[in-house]
Write an enzyme that holds these catalytic residues in place. Structure first.
Site, PDB file in Angstrom:
ATOM      1  CG  ASP A  73      -0.217  -0.247   2.530  1.00 35.36           C
ATOM      2  OD1 ASP A  73       1.023  -0.379   2.511  1.00 35.36           O
ATOM      3  OD2 ASP A  73      -0.880  -0.326   3.581  1.00 35.36           O
ATOM      4  CG  HIS A  74       3.096   2.547   3.319  1.00 36.96           C
ATOM      5  ND1 HIS A  74       2.133   1.689   3.783  1.00 36.96           N
ATOM      6  CD2 HIS A  74       3.288   3.463   4.298  1.00 36.96           C
ATOM      7  CE1 HIS A  74       1.772   2.068   5.002  1.00 36.96           C
ATOM      8  NE2 HIS A  74       2.458   3.140   5.333  1.00 36.96           N
ATOM      9  CG  ASP A 115       1.530   1.555   9.560  1.00 41.99           C
ATOM     10  OD1 ASP A 115       2.062   1.894   8.488  1.00 41.99           O
ATOM     11  OD2 ASP A 115       0.734   2.290  10.193  1.00 41.99           O
ATOM     12  NE  ARG A 126       1.738   9.659  12.581  1.00 40.80           N
ATOM     13  CZ  ARG A 126       2.151   8.414  12.614  1.00 40.80           C
ATOM     14  NH1 ARG A 126       2.813   7.920  11.574  1.00 40.80           N
ATOM     15  NH2 ARG A 126       1.951   7.673  13.666  1.00 40.80           N
ATOM     16  CB  SER A 151       6.453   6.285  11.290  1.00 37.15           C
ATOM     17  OG  SER A 151       6.972   5.073  10.849  1.00 37.15           O
ATOM     18  NE  ARG A 193       8.607   6.310   8.742  1.00 41.28           N
ATOM     19  CZ  ARG A 193       8.131   7.492   8.356  1.00 41.28           C
ATOM     20  NH1 ARG A 193       8.917   8.510   8.170  1.00 41.28           N
ATOM     21  NH2 ARG A 193       6.844   7.655   8.113  1.00 41.28           N
TER      22      ARG A 193
HETATM   23  C1  MIC Z   1       2.941   6.546   8.634  1.00 39.86           C
HETATM   24  O1  MIC Z   1       1.727   6.762   8.689  1.00 39.86           O
HETATM   25  O2  MIC Z   1       3.796   7.343   9.027  1.00 39.86           O
HETATM   26  C2  MIC Z   1       3.419   5.222   8.081  1.00 39.86           C
HETATM   27  C3  MIC Z   1       4.118   5.479   6.817  1.00 39.86           C
HETATM   28  O3  MIC Z   1       2.314   4.385   7.810  1.00 39.86           O
HETATM   29  C4  MIC Z   1       4.323   4.590   9.125  1.00 39.86           C
HETATM   30  C5  MIC Z   1       4.992   3.362   8.690  1.00 39.86           C
HETATM   31  C6  MIC Z   1       6.194   3.584   7.829  1.00 39.86           C
HETATM   32  O4  MIC Z   1       6.971   4.501   8.066  1.00 39.86           O
HETATM   33  O5  MIC Z   1       6.384   2.787   6.910  1.00 39.86           O
HETATM   34  C7  MIC Z   1       3.681   4.305  10.460  1.00 39.86           C
HETATM   35  O6  MIC Z   1       2.763   5.003  10.832  1.00 39.86           O
HETATM   36  O7  MIC Z   1       4.153   3.446  11.220  1.00 39.86           O
HETATM   37 FE1  SF4 Z   2      -0.806   4.770   5.012  1.00 41.35          FE
HETATM   38 FE2  SF4 Z   2       0.188   5.457   7.410  1.00 41.35          FE
HETATM   39 FE3  SF4 Z   2      -1.212   7.186   5.941  1.00 41.35          FE
HETATM   40 FE4  SF4 Z   2      -2.436   5.177   6.996  1.00 41.35          FE
HETATM   41  S1  SF4 Z   2      -1.425   6.818   8.100  1.00 41.35           S
HETATM   42  S2  SF4 Z   2      -2.717   5.896   4.900  1.00 41.35           S
HETATM   43  S3  SF4 Z   2      -0.920   3.555   6.871  1.00 41.35           S
HETATM   44  S4  SF4 Z   2       0.764   6.296   5.438  1.00 41.35           S
END
Ligand code: MIC
Ligand code: SF4
Length: 753
Positions: A94-95, A159, A447, A642, A644
């Site tokens: 998805d990302h 995630d 976010r 995140s 990550r």
């Molecule tokens: C996000 O919303 O910041 C992400 C991208 O989904 C991250 C995961 C990532 O950095 O791959 C998260 O929320 O953990």
């Molecule tokens: Fe994707 Fe993270 Fe955004 Fe949700 S918050 S849509 S998992 S990047």
């Protein structure tokens, strides 16, 4: 239907487990405690765990991973020596899909561009018995809610928004990949027993107010760190009146207050959602153990006695909120926005309104937003801002298309992006973003950190419900309040938008042609996984070096970060997502977003070896080449956002030894420990001010590193004066062993040898 056996087994043992826990604790239990105590790992001894203090071993029911974090998680899992995951697990693509033209074209491009990574994830999934959700299937959290989440269950996911599954009464927790490896390898998963925050919802949502407004309000109350180390449990008449997907939205964005997770007790809204998503059998089973899938009645009658903190919100009085810019906890009620925007000089012209994402793309959300789009058409209004929709899953996309909502959005000139993260994670090729102009967007994501959506640090991103986003996109104005204000239509008439209306669930049921799921091979032992040694996107992992047993002396300061330093600042997403499977390449983004406290600039730090200023990754590589250890200093809630683990692995890989901050966000602190780093906090916040640009550091008692014992740091300033300060840590013995071995995985590897 997935997991019916697993769920049946869970519920069969639930009553006995809860009775046992209650006998031991001698008190009624919250829902969160019921789920935690019924998921203790085999050897974990049952005691009355001290919240916020005791480390406890848990046995989650399943693991979910998304492509941007799964690569690192699976590269680590491949080193664990297991032939199959010990619990059911899934991977979701998805990302990595960029939002540019439209859903179909963008998906095709992504499949070409990311072929190597998708092939890798697919073959690893096939080999180790992991369910694979192909690109286009949807965003991890929406797919989990539709297919896997079940009341009373416990899961982890790589995630931070894994917490979304709390909408179906789970304890679902976001973790780094190394934690996922523990669970997939059949080992215990360790978590500090959370504190409990109760949120009592009285009254009922109505009019313009949506579930999103509850969490926007909670974020304003708790701030981005107020939920750290706690589970938020929602209850009260207001809770049961919210749809299951609305509950999902609230739990989802609980990540933005740092909460370990959020959850709701099982109720009829969950039953309806389970039935509508083809899981009537799960609903029937859940109905049979209902009383165990919510707190004991005494708890909700007297919440102050059982929760560490209680917040009460009256939904009858709740106004829609708009949070932002740059942080999700800056909450402004819509009636105040015009004034607050003016005071702060925020641009009020809205350029783009974006709805959807893992947070807010339920059938209910889309149908309510579409009712406003239809009004724009009927009332002859011209939609002023651009408008985009990012559906959360193919199931939702297919169904809303069938029911005509996409056509309605098209009438106001909307673009529909792929079922993927897209603009929420900087995967948005927004025309003109590179010019860096000051501008405003509004979205229904979770976010809104600087640069997150389009890479432009001057984009002011505001977060609101899909309804408010749609209304404000129609008006093109941040100071427009649809509850009270009129708009002028194309005939020059004054018109008002009516209250949005929608449907909780599709009256004709959900439908989909191809949900995008691929089951793994029964026996994956013959599947071969290839990683091209010259690939720029994937790199097999090498063990990290073990601790040499000496006190760390002569370390230099790499950067003293000032203010907000989220994982987006430490390891930026957007264009860098393509290196998530290649540790050395992604390390070139290490801390490039962090602001240097000595010159207020990002990505410009002093190289003490030459006295010159350079980019953070380059300066760190110079120290590494010279064999000099470094440390990173940070402010409050360091590593917020995140899950990550790249944000911890990059410094580890490049030779940073310690990260010393005023406070950490939970997942990031664990990630640092797992990767064999020293994640420490100043015993006195004010000691942060003692750190100077040319300092050299000696850890004088690292040899005595022990649980509950402070460490001592000598700071030698360039004028040869010295300060000695104390550092706190939360390492238990096992975590200290990770540090000694080089990382948690290196310890497992050694133990298996
Ligand atoms: C996000 O919303 O910041 C992400 C991208 O989904 C991250 C995961 C990532 O950095 O791959 C998260 O929320 O953990
Ligand atoms: Fe994707 Fe993270 Fe955004 Fe949700 S918050 S849509 S998992 S990047």
């Amino acid at each position: 239907m997935f997991d019916l056996d697993l769920i049946t087994k869970n519920y069969q043992h639930l009553s006995a487990k809860i009775v046992k826990a209650k006998k031991h604790l001698k008190r009624p239990l919250t829902l969160s405690e019921k789920i935690l105590y019924s998921h203790l790992y085999g050897e974990q001894v049952l005691t009355d765990f001290k919240r916020g203090t005791d480390y406890v071993d848990f046995a989650p029911d399943r693991v979910a991973m998304q492509d941007a974090t799964a690569q690192m998680a699976l590269l680590q899992f491949m080193n664990s020596g297991k032939s199959k995951t010990a619990v059911p697990s899934t991977v979701h693509c998805d990302h990595l899909i960029q939002a540019s033209k439209n859903g179909l074209a963008d998906l095709e491009d992504a499949i070409k561009i990311n072929k190597e990574v998708y092939d890798f994830l697919e073959s690893v999934s096939n080999k180790y018995g992991i369910g694979f959700w192909k690109p286009g299937a949807g965003i991890i959290h929406q797919v989990v809610l539709e297919n896997y989440a079940f009341p009373g269950g416990m899961m982890i996911g790589t995630d931070s928004h894994t917490v979304n599954a709390g909408g179906l009464g789970m304890v679902a927790i976001g973790v780094g990949g190394a934690d996922a490896v523990d669970v997939m390898a059949g080992m215990a998963w360790e978590l500090k027993f959370p504190k409990l925050i109760g949120v009592k919802l009285t009254g009922k949502l109505s009019g313009w107010t949506a579930p999103k407004d509850i969490i926007l309000k909670v974020a304003g109350i708790l701030t981005v760190k107020g939920g750290t180390g706690a589970i938020i449990e929602y209850f009260g008449e207001g809770a049961t009146s919210i749809s299951c997907t609305g509950k999902g939205t609230i739990c989802n964005m609980g990540a933005e207050v740092g909460a370990t997770t959020s959850t709701f007790g099982y109720d009829e809204s969950m039953e309806r959602y389970l039935r509508a998503t083809g899981r009537a059998a799960v609903a029937d089973l859940a109905n049979g153990v209902k009383e165990h899938l919510t707190a004991d009645p005494e708890v909700y009658a007297n919440p102050e006695k059982y929760f560490d903190q209680v917040i009460e919100i009256n939904l009858d009085e709740l106004e829609p909120y708009i949070n932002g810019p740059f942080t999700p906890d800056r909450a402004t009620p819509i009636s105040k926005m015009a004034e607050v925007a003016k005071e702060n000089g925020w641009p009020t012209k809205i350029e783009v309104g974006l709805i959807g994402s893992c947070t807010n793309s339920s059938y209910e959300d889309i149908s309510r937003a579409a009712s406003l789009a239809q009004q724009a058409v009927d009332k002859n209004l011209k939609t002023k801002a651009e408008f985009t929709i990012t559906p959360g899953s193919e199931l939702v996309r297919y169904t809303i298309e069938r029911d005509g909502f996409i056509d309605t959005f098209n009438k106001i000139g909307a673009s529909v992006f792929a079922n993927a993260c897209g603009p929420c994670i900087g995967q948005w090729s927004r025309p003109g973003a590179e010019k860096g102009e000051k501008n405003t967007i509004i979205h229904s994501f979770n976010r809104n950190f600087s640069k997150r959506a389009d890479g432009n640090p001057n984009t002011h991103a505001f977060v609101a419900s899909p309804e408010i986003v749609t209304a404000l996109a129609i008006a093109g104005d941040l100071s427009f309040n649809p509850l009270t204000d009129y708009l002028t239509n194309q005939n020059g008439e004054k018109v008002k938008l009516d209250i949005p209306s929608g449907l909780e669930l599709p009256s004709k049921g959900f439908d989909v042609e191809d949900a995008g799921y691929q089951a793994p091979a029964e026996n994956g032992s013959t599947v071969v996984i290839k990683v091209d040694p010259v690939s720029s996107r994937l790199q097999l992992l090498q063990p990290f070096q073990a601790w040499d047993g000496n006190n760390l002396r002569g370390a230099k300061l790499l950067i003293k970060a000032k203010g907000k330093c989220t994982t987006d600042h430490i390891s930026m997403a957007g264009p860098w997502l393509r290196f998530r499977g290649h540790l050395d390449n992604i390390s070139n983004n290490m801390l490039i977003g962090a602001v240097n406290a000595f010159n207020d600039q990002p990505n410009k730090v002093k190289n003490q070896l030459t006295g010159e200023y350079g980019e953070v990754p380059a300066v760190q590589r110079a120290y590494k080449a010279a064999g000099i250890a470094t440390l990173v200093v940070g402010d409050q809630n360091y590593g917020e956002g995140s899950s990550r683990e790249h944000a911890a692995m990059e410094p580890r890989h490049l030779g940073v030894k310690a990260v010393i901050v005023k406070s950490f966000a939970r997942i990031h602190e664990t990630n640092l420990k797992k990767q064999g780093m020293l994640g420490l906090t100043f015993a006195q916040d004010a000691d942060y001010d003692k750190i100077q640009e040319d300092d050299t550091f000696n850890f004088v008692d690292l040899k005595e590193f022990a649980p509950g014992k402070q460490l001592t740091l000598e700071i030698i300033h360039s004028d040869q004066t010295q300060d000695t300060i104390k550092l706190n840590h939360t390492y238990n013995q096992q975590q200290i062993d990770w540090f000694k071995a080089g990382s948690a995985l290196d310890l497992i590897r050694k133990q298996n040898q």
